[in-house]
Structure formats: C-alpha cells, structure tokens
Design a protein around this motif. Sequence first.
Motif, mmCIF file in Angstrom:
data_model
loop_
_atom_site.group_PDB
_atom_site.id
_atom_site.type_symbol
_atom_site.label_atom_id
_atom_site.label_comp_id
_atom_site.label_asym_id
_atom_site.label_seq_id
_atom_site.Cartn_x
_atom_site.Cartn_y
_atom_site.Cartn_z
ATOM 1 N N ALA A 126 0.818 -1.229 0.000
ATOM 2 C CA ALA A 126 0.000 0.000 0.000
ATOM 3 C C ALA A 126 0.853 1.280 0.000
ATOM 4 O O ALA A 126 0.630 2.160 -0.843
ATOM 5 N N ASP A 140 -5.638 2.893 7.158
ATOM 6 C CA ASP A 140 -5.606 2.859 8.622
ATOM 7 C C ASP A 140 -5.492 4.253 9.241
ATOM 8 O O ASP A 140 -5.770 4.422 10.433
ATOM 9 N N ARG A 196 -2.673 -1.104 12.602
ATOM 10 C CA ARG A 196 -3.489 -0.529 13.680
ATOM 11 C C ARG A 196 -2.844 -0.713 15.048
ATOM 12 O O ARG A 196 -3.520 -0.792 16.065
ATOM 13 N N GLY A 203 -1.439 1.171 4.412
ATOM 14 C CA GLY A 203 -0.629 0.097 4.997
ATOM 15 C C GLY A 203 -0.009 0.452 6.332
ATOM 16 O O GLY A 203 1.039 -0.078 6.703
ATOM 17 N N ASN A 257 -16.168 0.608 3.778
ATOM 18 C CA ASN A 257 -16.090 0.294 5.217
ATOM 19 C C ASN A 257 -15.701 1.511 6.033
ATOM 20 O O ASN A 257 -16.254 1.783 7.095
ATOM 21 N N ASP A 273 -4.965 3.136 -2.858
ATOM 22 C CA ASP A 273 -3.632 3.659 -2.524
ATOM 23 C C ASP A 273 -3.106 4.541 -3.661
ATOM 24 O O ASP A 273 -2.486 5.584 -3.422
ATOM 25 N N ARG A 323 -17.846 3.514 9.035
ATOM 26 C CA ARG A 323 -17.358 3.764 10.400
ATOM 27 C C ARG A 323 -17.351 5.255 10.726
ATOM 28 O O ARG A 323 -17.694 5.671 11.822
HETATM 29 N N1 LIG Z 1 -0.945 -4.657 -0.927
HETATM 30 C C1 LIG Z 1 -1.161 -3.993 0.195
HETATM 31 O O1 LIG Z 1 -0.271 -3.820 1.030
HETATM 32 C C2 LIG Z 1 -2.504 -3.410 0.447
HETATM 33 C C3 LIG Z 1 -2.767 -2.943 1.730
HETATM 34 N N2 LIG Z 1 -3.915 -2.302 2.017
HETATM 35 C C4 LIG Z 1 -4.010 -1.731 3.366
HETATM 36 O O2 LIG Z 1 -4.727 -2.601 4.179
HETATM 37 C C5 LIG Z 1 -5.211 -1.886 5.299
HETATM 38 C C6 LIG Z 1 -6.681 -2.185 5.500
HETATM 39 O O3 LIG Z 1 -7.386 -1.641 4.393
HETATM 40 P P1 LIG Z 1 -8.766 -2.280 3.910
HETATM 41 O O4 LIG Z 1 -9.166 -1.532 2.719
HETATM 42 O O5 LIG Z 1 -8.667 -3.760 3.771
HETATM 43 O O6 LIG Z 1 -9.658 -1.848 5.165
HETATM 44 P P2 LIG Z 1 -11.163 -2.180 5.478
HETATM 45 O O7 LIG Z 1 -11.543 -1.405 6.681
HETATM 46 O O8 LIG Z 1 -11.969 -1.984 4.277
HETATM 47 O O9 LIG Z 1 -11.141 -3.703 5.865
HETATM 48 C C7 LIG Z 1 -10.049 -4.272 6.570
HETATM 49 C C8 LIG Z 1 -10.402 -5.442 7.400
HETATM 50 O O10 LIG Z 1 -10.392 -4.976 8.743
HETATM 51 C C9 LIG Z 1 -11.519 -5.452 9.421
HETATM 52 N N3 LIG Z 1 -11.894 -4.438 10.407
HETATM 53 C C10 LIG Z 1 -12.888 -3.571 10.290
HETATM 54 N N4 LIG Z 1 -12.986 -2.806 11.389
HETATM 55 C C11 LIG Z 1 -11.990 -3.192 12.220
HETATM 56 C C12 LIG Z 1 -11.556 -2.772 13.515
HETATM 57 N N5 LIG Z 1 -12.204 -1.814 14.172
HETATM 58 N N6 LIG Z 1 -10.464 -3.367 14.039
HETATM 59 C C13 LIG Z 1 -9.822 -4.332 13.398
HETATM 60 N N7 LIG Z 1 -10.211 -4.797 12.190
HETATM 61 C C14 LIG Z 1 -11.273 -4.228 11.606
HETATM 62 C C15 LIG Z 1 -12.551 -5.682 8.335
HETATM 63 O O11 LIG Z 1 -13.383 -6.742 8.741
HETATM 64 C C16 LIG Z 1 -11.723 -6.041 7.106
HETATM 65 O O12 LIG Z 1 -11.567 -7.431 6.963
HETATM 66 C C17 LIG Z 1 -4.942 -0.410 5.002
HETATM 67 O O13 LIG Z 1 -3.785 0.020 5.638
HETATM 68 C C18 LIG Z 1 -4.723 -0.415 3.528
HETATM 69 O O14 LIG Z 1 -3.984 0.695 3.101
HETATM 70 C C19 LIG Z 1 -4.940 -2.043 1.023
HETATM 71 O O15 LIG Z 1 -4.693 -0.743 0.578
HETATM 72 C C20 LIG Z 1 -4.893 -3.041 -0.120
HETATM 73 C C21 LIG Z 1 -3.492 -3.301 -0.655
#
Ligand SMILES: NC(=O)C1=CN([C@@H]2O[C@H](COP(=O)(O)OP(=O)(O)OC[C@H]3O[C@@H](n4cnc5c(N)ncnc54)[C@H](O)[C@@H]3O)[C@@H](O)[C@H]2O)[C@@H](O)CC1
Length: 367
Positions: free
Chosen positions: A86, A197, A170, A167, A222, A289, A226
């Motif tokens: 990311a 995040d 949390r 990326g 998502n 991203d 939130r």
């Molecule tokens: N190749 C990579 O390194 C990629 C990394 N990514 C990163 O992945 C991270 C998450 O992004 P997403 O788009 O998947 O985020 P989302 O919030 O859309 O979903 C992430 C996951 O976290 C869970 N979740 C939701 N609320 C939560 C909470 N309060 N505490 C813990 N888990 C919770 C959800 O069930 C879901 O499975 C970000 O930092 C994003 O930038 C994405 O950008 C995709 C590509």
Amino acid sequence: MNSGFSSLASSAVLRRQQFLIRSLKGYSVSDKIRMEAVKCLSGGASLEANAESVLRTITPSLDPTRHKGQAGKIAVIGGCREYTGAPYFAAISALKIGADLSHVFCTEGAATVIKSYSPELIVHPILEESYNISGVNDEGKRDISKKILSEFDKWMERFDCLVVGPGLGRDPFLLECVSKIMTRARQSNVPIVVDGDGLFLVTNSIELVSGYRLAVLTPNVNEYKRLVQKVLGCDVNDQNTHGELLSLSKQIGNVTILRKGKSDLISDGEKVQSVSIYGSPRRCGGQGDILSGSVAVFLFWARQCNSAAERESTISRTNPTVLGCIAGSALLRKAAALAFEHKKRSTLTTDIIEHLGQSLEAISPAS
Ligand SMILES: NC(=O)C1=CN([C@@H]2O[C@H](COP(=O)(O)OP(=O)(O)OC[C@H]3O[C@@H](n4cnc5c(N)ncnc54)[C@H](O)[C@@H]3O)[C@@H](O)[C@H]2O)[C@@H](O)CC1
Ligand SMILES: Nc1ncnc2c1ncn2[C@@H]1O[C@H](COP(=O)(O)OP(=O)(O)OP(=O)(O)O)[C@@H](O)[C@H]1O
Ligand SMILES: [Mg+2]
C-alpha cells in the motif's frame, strides 16, 4: 495552465441547463421540478465534475527553469509488518504523475522491502510497533516516541503534502506516534490526505483533522460506514447520499471527503461533486492507494495554481482540496480503464500504475 477552460466549462454547463429547461417545456412538469433539475445541474445538489478540465488546468507545464522539488515533494506515512504494498503504491503513483520526490515513513522491517520494490523512493525506517518494544517500560516508550517525532521533524517542513495511512496497520503505539506527526504537520499547515488505517485513527480521534481545511479523507465503503457511525451517530443512508456527505463534512469542520465507490463523491461541506468516468470492473486491492498518492500531488498543484494566475476562473475559485480529489479520481479511473483494456481479468494495481502517465499525457501533453 489553461485559463480558457473554466469559461468553456461553465458555458457548456449553461448550455446544458438551457437545453434541460427547453426539453422540460414540452412536458407538463411543474416549475418546482424544473427548478430542482436546474439546481442540480448548477451544483445545488451534486454535479458531475468537469474532471478533464480540472486536470488540464491544474497540471503545471514542464518548465526548464524549474528545479528539483518544485513539482512536489510528497511523504507517505505507512508500511508495517503486514503491509508493504500500500505505501509503495501511493508513493510510486505520486512520482509517476509528476512529483519530484516521494518519501515513505514506515517501520524498519517494512523499509527494506519497500526499498527493494523501487530505488526511486526515499524510505525512512523510523516507526515502531508494540511487538518490537514489548520489553520497554513507559518512560522508554516515551523516549522512543520523542525520537520518532524529532526524526520526522527534520523533514516535515520540506513536504508539500502528507499521505497518512496506506498500509499503516493498527498498532496502538504506532498510531499514537502518527497522531503526534499529524498534529505537527497541521501546526505547519502541511496538507494531509488520510486513507486506509489513517482513517481508522482519525475516526477514533476526529479532533486530529476537525476544522483543518487542508485535510482530505478518502474513505472506502467500510471506512465511510465507520466515519458516519462515529461522527453522525447513525447508519449510512443510501437514500440521502449527498445530504449525508454534506453533513459529514460540515460536522468535521468542512474537511474535504472523497467517498470512493461506483461514482466517487467529493464534498467540502459546501456542495457535492461526482466523478463517474468509466474505470475498471476489477476491484483488486491497492487502487485506493494509487488514489491517495495521486490526490496528494494534485492537491499541491491545485494550491499552486490558485496562488498563481487565473483567480477569476471557476476552477481556481474551487477549493484546491476538492480540485485535487477530482483530478486524482479521474486519473485513476482513466488509468484503470486503459489497464483493463490490455489485461482484462488479470489487471492488477501495478498495471494501473503503469498507465497513469499515458492517461495524464492524453489530457495534458508534456509538450
Ligand atoms: N498490498 C497492500 O499492502 C494493500 C494494503 N492495504 C491496506 O490494508 C489496510 C486495510 O485496508 P482495507 O481496505 O482492507 O480496510 P477495510 O476497513 O476496508 O477492511 C479491513 C479489514 O479490517 C476489518 N476491520 C474492520 N474494522 C476493524 C476494527 N475496528 N479493528 C480491526 N479490524 C477491523 C474488516 O473486517 C476487514 O476485513 C490499510 O492500511 C490499507 O492501506 C490495502 O490498501 C490493499 C493493498
Ligand atoms: N464499484 C465500483 N465501480 C467502479 N469503480 C469503483 C468502484 N468502487 C471503487 N471504485 C474505484 O476504485 C477506487 C478505489 O476504491 P476502493 O473502494 O477500491 O478503495 P480501497 O478499498 O481504499 O482500495 P485499497 O485496496 O487500495 O485500500 C475509487 O477511487 C473508485 O474510483
Ligand atoms: Mg484503502
């Protein structure tokens, strides 16, 4: 920069309004409905942004008298044990669009990996996650936190925009340090694009961005859910998309929000604009991203454009954070469409990044 475009754009909008009024005359439509339709076209509700015109207007020409750095210095805060893709996508997209320098601030473990993806990026391995400092007491943690902040401080004044969150992970200790970095950036009036995040952090500490006009939030479905739950205290209402986005932005002190989806919706609490240019049916991870890195560059360019020439044009009177969002969204979608044309089902984020340059060239040629 092209000053003629905004007037062309507004006269095109005017012609569309007149056409709509003429068409409505033939039917028994009440004046109220007619007025609503015109209001909608003129930006009262939401308006499809003239994205190509925005892109063309804010993209600076390649002037041989300019020196390294003047086209933009971007920093991405992200990259941890889980995620290295990311922050790379965001940082490399900024360079591919035309920024001169792109930095990444991440954890030590992520840094080597990100460096190995690209020699173009300047990578700072300064962030720490709790697992790495589990034996350290509270005082030791405070010292580590101070050290991280002072490392960042050495660089901050040089950045034209920060992207916080791709990326990032949390981890509570890491997020606390990033809160301090954001506060410092805000004190120095450095624009901040918050994604991934970073939105998790901001949703739980909305004061970090509240009232900061140089902040842009780019939530996916998502993240938006939130944010709405936390800030407006209700569930997302798909029957009132525009009103809800306006309220959300106003509630956070007119911070610009780019709600990603089938159409991208953008609001700074004043009006809602949309970008619906055809993109790609592939929903591979990482497209958001690309968007956050792109918005950072365009936001900087739009601010420069505003402080320069054509103050009178509609475009330069629009909030530069909104312009940055429109341009970033349009370019990503165009690049995604081109990549999909070539790669179909196997289209990946790296393919889309490869088409950013070509997509911008088609709208704002380098020479
Ligand atoms: N190749 C990579 O390194 C990629 C990394 N990514 C990163 O992945 C991270 C998450 O992004 P997403 O788009 O998947 O985020 P989302 O919030 O859309 O979903 C992430 C996951 O976290 C869970 N979740 C939701 N609320 C939560 C909470 N309060 N505490 C813990 N888990 C919770 C959800 O069930 C879901 O499975 C970000 O930092 C994003 O930038 C994405 O950008 C995709 C590509
Ligand atoms: N249903 C859709 N149809 C067309 N384009 C879409 C759709 N959903 C998202 N997009 C486009 O993809 C871009 C990224 O949105 P997405 O919702 O995938 O972000 P994200 O989940 O944050 O991505 P990432 O995987 O990078 O974290 C948006 O700017 C939008 O232009
Ligand atoms: Mg994302």
